[in-house]
Write a protein that holds these residues in place. Structure first.
Motif, PDB file in Angstrom:
ATOM      1  N   LYS A  58      46.598   2.156 -27.374  1.00  7.93           N
ATOM      2  CA  LYS A  58      45.266   1.774 -26.163  1.00  7.93           C
ATOM      3  C   LYS A  58      45.535   3.257 -25.326  1.00  7.93           C
ATOM      4  O   LYS A  58      44.633   3.805 -24.646  1.00  7.93           O
ATOM      5  N   ASP A  59      46.801   3.547 -24.665  1.00  9.01           N
ATOM      6  CA  ASP A  59      47.049   4.987 -24.210  1.00  9.01           C
ATOM      7  C   ASP A  59      46.226   6.310 -25.012  1.00  9.01           C
ATOM      8  O   ASP A  59      45.576   6.772 -24.409  1.00  9.01           O
ATOM      9  N   TRP A  60      46.299   6.259 -26.200  1.00 13.98           N
ATOM     10  CA  TRP A  60      45.862   7.267 -26.924  1.00 13.98           C
ATOM     11  C   TRP A  60      44.210   6.982 -26.828  1.00 13.98           C
ATOM     12  O   TRP A  60      43.488   7.925 -26.735  1.00 13.98           O
ATOM     13  N   LEU A  61      43.569   6.035 -26.758  1.00 11.99           N
ATOM     14  CA  LEU A  61      42.391   5.556 -26.829  1.00 11.99           C
ATOM     15  C   LEU A  61      41.847   5.888 -25.482  1.00 11.99           C
ATOM     16  O   LEU A  61      40.672   6.753 -25.029  1.00 11.99           O
ATOM     17  N   PHE A  62      42.522   5.701 -24.353  1.00  6.60           N
ATOM     18  CA  PHE A  62      42.260   5.965 -23.174  1.00  6.60           C
ATOM     19  C   PHE A  62      42.255   7.528 -22.938  1.00  6.60           C
ATOM     20  O   PHE A  62      41.485   8.006 -22.039  1.00  6.60           O
ATOM     21  N   GLU A  63      42.923   8.285 -23.565  1.00  4.30           N
ATOM     22  CA  GLU A  63      43.147   9.705 -23.308  1.00  4.30           C
ATOM     23  C   GLU A  63      42.015  10.372 -24.463  1.00  4.30           C
ATOM     24  O   GLU A  63      41.886  11.461 -24.474  1.00  4.30           O
ATOM     25  N   CYS A  64      41.461   9.717 -25.334  1.00  2.00           N
ATOM     26  CA  CYS A  64      40.688  10.155 -26.183  1.00  2.00           C
ATOM     27  C   CYS A  64      41.179  10.989 -27.372  1.00  2.00           C
ATOM     28  O   CYS A  64      40.566  11.807 -27.678  1.00  2.00           O
TER      29      CYS A  64
ATOM     30  N   HIS B   4      33.858   4.600 -27.368  1.00  2.00           N
ATOM     31  CA  HIS B   4      34.645   4.756 -28.447  1.00  2.00           C
ATOM     32  C   HIS B   4      33.567   4.205 -29.730  1.00  2.00           C
ATOM     33  O   HIS B   4      33.064   3.121 -29.732  1.00  2.00           O
ATOM     34  N   LYS B   5      33.589   4.946 -30.804  1.00  2.00           N
ATOM     35  CA  LYS B   5      32.957   4.380 -31.975  1.00  2.00           C
ATOM     36  C   LYS B   5      33.909   4.117 -33.296  1.00  2.00           C
ATOM     37  O   LYS B   5      34.677   4.964 -33.555  1.00  2.00           O
ATOM     38  N   VAL B   6      33.866   2.933 -33.796  1.00  2.00           N
ATOM     39  CA  VAL B   6      34.901   2.881 -34.815  1.00  2.00           C
ATOM     40  C   VAL B   6      34.159   2.440 -36.086  1.00  2.00           C
ATOM     41  O   VAL B   6      33.323   1.517 -36.181  1.00  2.00           O
TER      42      VAL B   6
ATOM     43  N   SER C  16      36.965  -0.174 -22.423  1.00  2.00           N
ATOM     44  CA  SER C  16      36.582   0.344 -23.690  1.00  2.00           C
ATOM     45  C   SER C  16      37.891   0.385 -24.494  1.00  2.00           C
ATOM     46  O   SER C  16      38.132  -0.029 -25.587  1.00  2.00           O
ATOM     47  N   ALA C  17      38.892   1.300 -24.012  1.00  2.00           N
ATOM     48  CA  ALA C  17      40.147   1.118 -24.842  1.00  2.00           C
ATOM     49  C   ALA C  17      40.732  -0.080 -24.903  1.00  2.00           C
ATOM     50  O   ALA C  17      41.298  -0.332 -26.034  1.00  2.00           O
ATOM     51  N   GLU C  18      40.605  -0.888 -23.885  1.00  2.00           N
ATOM     52  CA  GLU C  18      41.094  -2.075 -24.105  1.00  2.00           C
ATOM     53  C   GLU C  18      40.484  -3.006 -24.976  1.00  2.00           C
ATOM     54  O   GLU C  18      40.876  -3.575 -25.943  1.00  2.00           O
ATOM     55  N   LEU C  19      39.112  -3.044 -25.164  1.00  2.00           N
ATOM     56  CA  LEU C  19      38.300  -3.665 -26.236  1.00  2.00           C
ATOM     57  C   LEU C  19      38.894  -3.200 -27.560  1.00  2.00           C
ATOM     58  O   LEU C  19      38.827  -4.126 -28.465  1.00  2.00           O
ATOM     59  N   VAL C  20      38.814  -1.830 -27.705  1.00  2.00           N
ATOM     60  CA  VAL C  20      39.110  -1.431 -28.863  1.00  2.00           C
ATOM     61  C   VAL C  20      40.544  -1.704 -29.534  1.00  2.00           C
ATOM     62  O   VAL C  20      40.748  -2.122 -30.757  1.00  2.00           O
TER      63      VAL C  20
END
Lengths: 430, 202
Positions: free
Chosen positions: B70-76, B188-190, B13-17
């Motif tokens: 991406k890191d931040w997305l992974f860590e939410c 993740h919702k954008v 998901s983090a990668e996709l976003v």
């Protein structure tokens, strides 16, 4: 999916003309939802209100109504076109105030003139006219629009000259003029650099791509027809911030060896001030080659040669001796279908404009008439308030004007009465 | 990317976003003419053709940002990404593209993939990018040379990495705001939005 708010604008994005200043999104939504119910009466009512305001206004800033009306039109009828009456309105407002000295350097009026020019087939003529009349000569926006037009036509030298003229006249705001001038110089130098690069890498033919958001150079002098091939030389400019015009020039490697004679460039190499001739008299109608006036063709007879070599006219067609069969049921319609939309309320149909007549010509004719009227030469004199009837985009009739005055008076009276009542009640309380 | 096509993990998901942001930012820069169009090249992704920059400096900058993101997305820990377009001369903010990110933090604990196919997600992403392209219908013309800036809103307790600095929100004073479509990977919702200077006609 559609939770991203109202997506109506996306569904009709092709029918929304982009505006330089952007759109008011709520107005856009409103306009689109109104249009879904057909060309609704709400729009017509609002338009009517503007129209009557135009005629009834008696303050000291009549341009204000026009300005608001035109902006309303732009925002409310996003697809533009004939329905919006925008070109008529612009022409009216420009013609109306062209003699009003106090508006000549009013930014609103200058902006309207520029919009009018952009709507015309030959904007450069209008800009020249404006300069000759002294409209907007101290406004930076005139020089910017003028220069952009030259640039779009690929005449960067003149585009630059226009800015020089602007600096000479100390056009305001100076910063803006300076900024746009710098941007022009940046674009031109960039283009030159790209051209040099292109000469180096001439061997590999580049694939031509259609460029999104590019203005296309239209074909045909009067009617703007979009070209079918939309790459290479057909592209006029790319709208947007930093984009230079040079990209499309790259496109055609095979053509780049051909030296095309550009009469504008050749011309500008000569005397450097060719732009600023004055326009006191309307230009004579241009002599056009190979153009025939439209005429009826069915009556024209080809001269026919007889056996003996001299021409004889064909005999006139003989009337048929028989009665052509007409089906009984095939009766011509007794009534022409009513085309008038009762909601729109136009008293008379608009006059079809002659093809030869350009907006600028009409503008100059108006000027001429004005001058003649001043010198007392005018033969024609209307003994009614012609101005009021014809001033908007639609035509009014006397009754409408009368009604408008009547309603105004009524409103005033009722207000007075209410005022009296209010006083009476307060005195009662005392 | 995950080998399964059926579900999606937080990593995927983090990668996709992050990938969406890469393409989205590139699209905006191209559409709004921040960089000249000839410095872009066409690629096909999400079943549509997209423009990617070829400017090396810009490319490294964007790769860095997206990697960090991406890191931040992974860590939410990321809340918002904002792309600000400012006038080069006056530094006035002209446009503000805001992407609100809602993270489902519970996905960090459980490693089980969520039920949502990549195709469905990409379809949603495609419609967002389409809409970004379509915004030219109402956005004002950017008349002056412009620069852009990326702002990332994260959770408060996060240390600011090198090369990043604290910044103000850069909000437009009198702005018109338009919500765009949103998409979700179920983790993740954008939500997207664009704000621009109000027209003076009102």
């Amino acid at each position: 999916m559609a939770e991203g708010g109202d997506v109506e604008w996306e569904l009709s994005k092709e029918n929304i003309q982009p505006l330089r200043r952007g759109r008011d999104i709520s107005a856009l939504h409103q306009a689109l939802s109104l249009q879904q119910d057909g060309f609704s009466s709400t729009i017509n009512q609002q338009r009517q209100a503007f129209e009557s305001e135009l005629r009834m206004y008696d303050g000291d800033d009549p341009l204000d109504v026009w300005d608001r009306y035109i902006k309303w039109t732009e925002q409310t009828i996003p697809q533009g076109g004939k329905e919006s009456n925008l070109s008529t309105l612009l022409e009216q407002v420009v013609t109306r105030f062209t003699d009003e000295k106090k508006y000549h350097n009013d930014p609103r009026y200058v902006d309207l003139c520029i919009k009018f020019a952009e709507n015309c087939p030959e904007p450069l003529d209008i800009y020249r006219y404006m300069q000759a009349q002294g409209i907007g000569v101290t406004q930076a926006s005139l020089y910017i629009a003028w220069s952009e037009e030259y640039e779009n036509q690929g005449n960067c030298r003149k585009a630059d000259l226009v800015y020089q003229e602007g600096f000479k006249k100390c056009a305001e705001p100076h910063d803006k003029l300076l900024q746009f001038h710098k941007a022009l110089q940046a674009r031109v130098s960039r283009q030159v650099m790209m051209d040099v690069e292109e000469d180096d890498s001439d061997d590999e033919p580049k694939q031509k791509e259609r460029i999104s958001l590019a203005d296309l150079r239209h074909r045909g002098k009067k009617k703007a027809i979009a070209p079918i091939i939309r790459t290479g030389p057909a592209i006029r400019s790319i709208s947007g911030g930093l984009q230079p015009r040079s990209a499309p020039v790259l496109g055609n490697a095979t053509n780049s060896r051909l030296v095309v004679f550009d009469e504008n460039k050749a011309e500008s190499a000569g005397p450097s001030e060719p732009i600023f001739e004055s326009w006191s008299a309307p230009p004579t109608a241009r002599a056009k080659e190979n153009e025939r006036r439209p005429e009826k063709w069915c009556d024209v007879k080809m001269p026919q040669k007889s056996k003996f070599g001299h021409t004889v006219m064909a005999p006139p067609p003989v009337k048929p001796t028989f009665q052509p069969f007409v089906e009984e049921s095939d009766q011509p319609p007794t009534m022409t279908p009513c085309k008038i939309n009762p909601a729109v309320n136009t008293v008379l149909s608009t006059r079809k404009l002659c093809r030869e007549e350009t907006p600028l010509k009409r503008l100059q004719e108006h000027n001429q008439q004005q001058k003649e009227a001043e010198s007392g030469k005018l033969q024609e004199q209307s003994m009614y308030c012609k101005e009021l009837l014809l001033s908007g985009a639609t035509e009014f009739c006397f009754e409408e004007l009368r009604a408008e005055r009547f309603f105004k008076r009524m409103a005033q009276e009722s207000q007075e009465v209410r005022g009296h009542e209010g006083q009476a009640s307060t005195s009662d309380a005392n | 990317m995950t080998s399964t096509l059926k579900g999606i993990t937080i990593k995927g998901s983090a990668e996709l976003v992050a990938e969406f942001f890469s393409f989205g930012i590139n699209s905006i820069l191209y559409q709004r003419g921040i960089y000249p169009p000839e410095t872009f090249t066409r690629v096909t992704n999400y079943g549509m053709s997209l423009q990617l920059t070829t400017d090396t400096k810009l490319k490294t900058y964007l790769t860095d940002v997206v990697a960090q993101l991406k890191d931040w997305l992974f860590e939410c820990t990321v809340q918002k990404l904002v792309l600000v377009i400012t006038c080069l001369e006056t530094n006035e903010v002209l446009e503000r593209w805001q992407f609100d990110i809602e993270c489902d933090k519970s996905a960090k604990e459980t490693s089980a993939p969520r039920e949502k196919s990549i195709k469905a997600i990409q379809d949603e992403i495609r419609s967002v990018i389409r809409q970004i392209t379509a915004t030219v219908t109402f956005l004002p013309l950017l008349e002056t040379p412009c620069a852009f800036d990326l702002l990332v809103y994260t959770d408060k307790d996060l240390a600011v990495p090198d090369k990043w600095e604290e910044s103000g929100p850069q909000i437009i004073a009198q702005s018109e705001e338009v919500r765009l479509r949103s998409f979700t990977t179920s983790i993740h919702k954008v939500n997207s939005m664009v704000a621009y200077k109000k027209t003076d006609s009102a």
